[in-house]
Design an enzyme around this catalytic site. Structure first.
Site, PDB file in Angstrom:
ATOM      1  N   ASN A  53       2.664  90.388 -36.116  1.00 42.28           N
ATOM      2  CA  ASN A  53       3.217  90.854 -34.849  1.00 42.28           C
ATOM      3  C   ASN A  53       4.578  90.228 -34.573  1.00 42.28           C
ATOM      4  OD1 ASN A  53       2.517  92.721 -32.867  1.00 42.28           O
ATOM      5  ND2 ASN A  53       2.018  91.115 -31.399  1.00 42.28           N
ATOM      6  N   HIS A 109       5.289  87.170 -34.188  1.00 45.38           N
ATOM      7  CA  HIS A 109       5.175  86.001 -33.334  1.00 45.38           C
ATOM      8  C   HIS A 109       4.763  84.808 -34.195  1.00 45.38           C
ATOM      9  CE1 HIS A 109       4.084  88.954 -29.854  1.00 45.38           C
ATOM     10  NE2 HIS A 109       5.387  88.840 -30.002  1.00 45.38           N
ATOM     11  N   CYS A 151       6.036  82.482 -28.793  1.00 43.76           N
ATOM     12  CA  CYS A 151       7.232  81.993 -29.468  1.00 43.76           C
ATOM     13  C   CYS A 151       7.575  82.977 -30.574  1.00 43.76           C
ATOM     14  CB  CYS A 151       7.000  80.593 -30.033  1.00 43.76           C
ATOM     15  SG  CYS A 151       8.457  79.842 -30.771  1.00 43.76           S
TER      16      CYS A 151
END
Length: 383
Positions: free
Chosen positions: A274, A276, A311
């Site tokens: 994804n 991330h 993040c």
């Protein structure tokens, strides 16, 4: 969910009289993956392999569910056939054996905490596969996918009493339970396969969120009917002791921190499907600012992570660490028979413990990404 240090009361579910129909399909392994804003999503690899649906009916008859799952074993992928794991006889938990590989071992010549966390993710994902969830890449039920609902993980707590070495074989058992109106939990027990010794325990907390609105949502009865049929009928906790460390609130680390590692940048290999940063990377970042004298003389005994924000690849992260004031020694009392840890094991590492608070924050905005608490014990003599 556990919040503010209060003990959780798991939801008890009785499927008697309910007929729950769902398709059993297959997918690949789950990972802890960040998502939007303040939560971390417990997701599954998007590479999905479907098999012929198998219908499990009359879930009030638990034996029927188990029989249907055993029928599904006949349609395993090659990977599933070679995997050293399966549902337990009652179908309410999952066990899998792993051989520790050379690249999973660190400077202490034992498995790293990142290795342990990755194995927990792997066995959790394989458990989800074994009961037919995650058919579209998320650890979700059929109803959740229809309503665009996903699980997001808020907390992870891991304790390791003895780290396995290269070529050691460990067995990990995992199970899921309801945890109040808003959440659910997954627990793990790690054992030395050669002698059955408990060498670690872990627990995680999730809530349900609408993928479109990004708002938390109550776990509906329809969703409970789909997943609680595969959960233990009575409360079972990896950490049954009162006031255990998995319940402790993590205080915010304020500036100035005693130790810091600034300007950490995600690598491509840190990113999940994804795009991330994967949850295990947060562990490594938090430990980057541990003082060298602790790394040289101690090993990690326990870690608790509270996930606050996602993040991504372009973010720059600061890792801050300070000593935590030692708490008064607490004697833990067992509250049920879920796990029996010997008194010797409970005492092991309680002397000469060093405790730290950690904060991962955005270098640009100063916003919290993750709060973390760690406990370190003196290293044992070389094996």
């Amino acid at each position: 969910m556990l919040s503010k240090g209060a003990p959780a009361v798991a939801t008890t579910y009785n499927a008697s009289g309910k007929d729950i129909n769902f398709a059993l399909t297959r997918s690949r392994s789950i990972g802890f993956i960040s998502n939007h804003r303040q939560y971390n999503v417990f997701l599954c690899n998007s590479s999905v392999r479907r098999v012929s649906p198998l219908l499990a009916v009359t879930t009030g008859e638990h034996s029927n569910n188990v029989a249907s799952l055993h029928e599904a074993e006949k349609e395993k992928s090659l990977g599933n056939q070679l995997r050293l794991g399966s549902l337990t006889e009652d179908g309410l938990s999952y066990k899998e054996k792993f051989v520790i590989r050379c690249y999973e071992v660190g400077i202490n010549k034992t498995a790293t905490i990142e290795t342990i966390a990755n194995l927990l993710q792997e066995v959790g994902g394989n458990h989800a596969q074994s009961v037919g969830f995650s058919t579209d890449g998320f650890a979700t039920t059929t109803t959740m996918r229809k309503l665009h609902l996903i699980w997001v993980t808020l907390r992870m707590h891991i304790e390791v009493y003895r780290y396995p070495a290269w070529s050691d074989v460990i067995e990990i058992e995992t199970w899921v339970q309801g945890d109040g109106r808003m959440g659910t939990r997954r627990d793990w027990i790690l054992k030395d396969y050669s002698n059955g010794e408990i060498i670690g325990r872990a627990t995680s907390k999730w809530v349900m969120m609408n993928e479109d609105t990004r708002r938390m949502q109550k776990v509906s009865d329809d969703v409970k009917e789909e997943y609680l049929v595969f959960c233990p009928r009575t409360l079972r906790l990896a950490f049954p002791e009162e006031n255990n460390n998995s319940l402790k609130k993590i205080a915010k680390l304020e500036d100035p921190a005693e130790y810091s590692r600034l300007g950490l940048v995600p690598r491509r290999s840190d990113l999940d499907m994804n795009k991330h940063v994967n949850n295990v990377t947060y562990i490594g970042w938090a430990l980057e600012s541990i003082p060298p004298e602790i790394i040289d003389t101690h090993e990690l005994q326990a870690i608790t992570l509270d996930y606050r924000r996602e993040c991504q690849q372009d973010d720059i992260v600061d890792s801050l660490t300070s000593y935590e004031s030692p708490d008064d020694e607490q004697h833990l009392t067992e509250t049920n028979g879920s796990v029996v840890v010997s008194s010797e094991t409970q005492r092991n590492g309680q002397e000469d413990l060093s405790r730290f608070l950690h904060l991962l924050r955005s270098s640009g905005t100063g916003l919290e990404i993750n709060r973390c608490r760690t406990e370190w014990r003196k290293k044992p003599e070389k094996r």
